[in-house]
Design an enzyme around this catalytic site. Structure first.
Site, PDB file in Angstrom:
ATOM      1  CG  ASP A 145       0.377  27.375 -10.963  1.00 38.06           C
ATOM      2  OD1 ASP A 145      -0.608  26.471 -11.219  1.00 38.06           O
ATOM      3  OD2 ASP A 145       0.493  28.511 -11.446  1.00 38.06           O
ATOM      4  CG  ASP A 173      -7.166  25.880 -13.219  1.00 34.19           C
ATOM      5  OD1 ASP A 173      -8.467  26.260 -12.950  1.00 34.19           O
ATOM      6  OD2 ASP A 173      -6.441  26.354 -14.133  1.00 34.19           O
TER       7      ASP A 173
HETATM    8  N1  GLY Z   1      -4.020  26.114 -14.758  1.00 28.70           N
HETATM    9  C1  GLY Z   1      -3.992  27.179 -15.680  1.00 28.70           C
HETATM   10  C2  GLY Z   1      -4.633  26.562 -16.964  1.00 28.70           C
HETATM   11  O1  GLY Z   1      -5.186  25.514 -17.149  1.00 28.70           O
HETATM   12  O2  GLY Z   1      -4.639  27.174 -17.918  1.00 28.70           O
END
Ligand code: GLY
Length: 399
Positions: free
Chosen positions: A118, A178
């Site tokens: 992240d 993601d």
């Molecule tokens: N990257 C986490 C979400 O989109 O919830």
């Protein structure tokens, strides 16, 4: 500290009539003003503890409707400073810049956080935007260090950056869709330093994801599990979607935004085609409601029962605005859909009334439905991509 926030709030509100009037349509000015007046986060951040630097970043509301704050480790921590930078960029009001600098700086130590993927989300929305706007050399150093941290999660055998370290019983080497979003940090570092390691890892990850995360109709699997020694795919599942074989709306939105950004950075037509195919799924294949705000999973049809996800809608709108600048062929349809989404998001149905929902802009977003978490709530990243989409919309009009 409360006094400081009260002063900030008064400054922000009393300046609300001084919006930069250079933009060429009254509609867009009204939207900026609406956002300007609603973003009274400062008044809501009552627990700001600058000494311990904990839980200061607005993320959502809890089940009782109270503001939910998170600390810098949370994947969403960069979006609040990002919202402040975007508001500064849209209005050129220094109050937003001051707050953006303050909140961005708190995130610095995250440049060493290699515990998940992240870091790209966190650092690009805060320091990345801040660097683009201010050219602050210290931000540049922090971003380069962050990119080096992200590189440590790359596995040559798999050809991907590992997303999570949790749920080890289920996934030895999980990569989620993601993760494409984090590649922007690597492309940025490559352009700044000239070091091709950043570029090569980003492109390799993009190609591995393109190969393994998509079905024939270009809908996405959320999580692909790999064997880190052989590099082979061992599973294709969901974590936040309805089912393994369904298409989680925000995952599809990340994919669209991701490949649009990857094409921007590489100019490789293979990635443009991928972005167009993903857009095609969203616009033509998935069952979008009439107002173009998707349910939380594209495979679900019950509009009355299933919650919407305005965060997915905002990400899609922002991505489509950018994608429209790369292709003459589908330009009109991408712009139409993006504008339609923005119209819906800006309506009373999805935009909070002044002061509602702790100062967040949008309502009706869904975070993690299967976990019964953050359902039909405001989410800070919905606001971030809404403002980014608004900014892109204005730039396209002005050009
Ligand atoms: N990257 C986490 C979400 O989109 O919830």
């Amino acid at each position: 500290m409360m006094r400081l926030f009260s002063i900030c709030l008064v400054i922000i509100l009393t300046n609300s009539c001084k919006i930069n009037r250079e933009h060429d349509t009254n509609d867009d000015i009204l939207l900026i003003e609406k956002a300007f007046n609603q973003l009274q986060y400062a008044s809501a951040v009552k627990k700001f503890d600058y000494i311990s630097k904990e839980k200061i970043f607005p993320r959502s509301t809890d089940k009782t409707g109270k503001l939910r704050l998170v600390d810098k480790k949370d994947w969403t921590s960069g979006f609040f400073p990002g919202v402040l930078w975007l508001m500064y960029d849209l209005t050129k009001e220094n109050n937003w810049k001051g707050k953006a600098i303050e909140y961005t700086q708190v995130l610095e130590s995250e440049k060493f956080n290699a515990s998940n993927h992240d870091i790209g989300f966190k650092m690009m929305s805060s320091f990345g935007l801040g660097y683009k706007i201010t050219n602050n050399k210290n931000y540049r150093e922090i971003l380069i260090r962050s990119a080096k941290t992200l590189v440590t999660r790359f596995n040559e055998n798999v050809g991907s950056i590992r997303s999570w370290d949790h749920n080890k019983d289920k996934w030895e080497f999980p990569v989620i869709i993601d993760n494409l979003m984090n590649l922007e940090l690597l492309f940025w570092a490559w352009k700044e330093t000239g070091d091709s390691v950043f570029y090569n890892i980003a492109v390799k990850h993009a190609k591995t994801t393109k190969k393994n995360h998509f079905r024939n109709d270009f809908s996405t699997y959320h999580v692909v599990g790999y064997n880190s020694d052989s590099g082979k795919v061992v599973s294709k599942n969901t974590y936040q979607g309805y089912a393994d074989e369904s298409c989680w709306a925000r995952g599809q939105a990340w994919a669209l935004y991701g490949y649009t950004m990857i094409y921007r950075e590489t100019q490789n037509p293979e990635f443009l085609k991928q972005a167009e195919n993903i857009a095609n799924y969203i616009i033509n294949i998935a069952s979008l409601p009439k107002d173009y705000i998707p349910l939380w999973d594209f495979s679900l049809l019950d509009i009355e029962k299933e919650p919407r996800d305005t965060s997915a809608a905002a990400i899609i709108a922002s991505a489509l605005f950018e994608l429209s600048t790369f292709t003459e062929y589908n330009k009109t349809i991408y712009l139409q859909v993006a504008n339609r989404i923005m119209e819906s998001l800006s309506s009373n149905q999805y935009f909070n009334t002044l002061g509602e929902n702790n100062g967040f802009l949008l309502k009706h977003a869904t975070g993690h439905k299967p976990m019964n978490s953050e359902i039909d709530v405001p989410l800070i990243y919905a606001d971030y991509y809404y403002l980014e989409a608004l900014s892109r919309k204005i730039k396209i009009k002005n050009n």
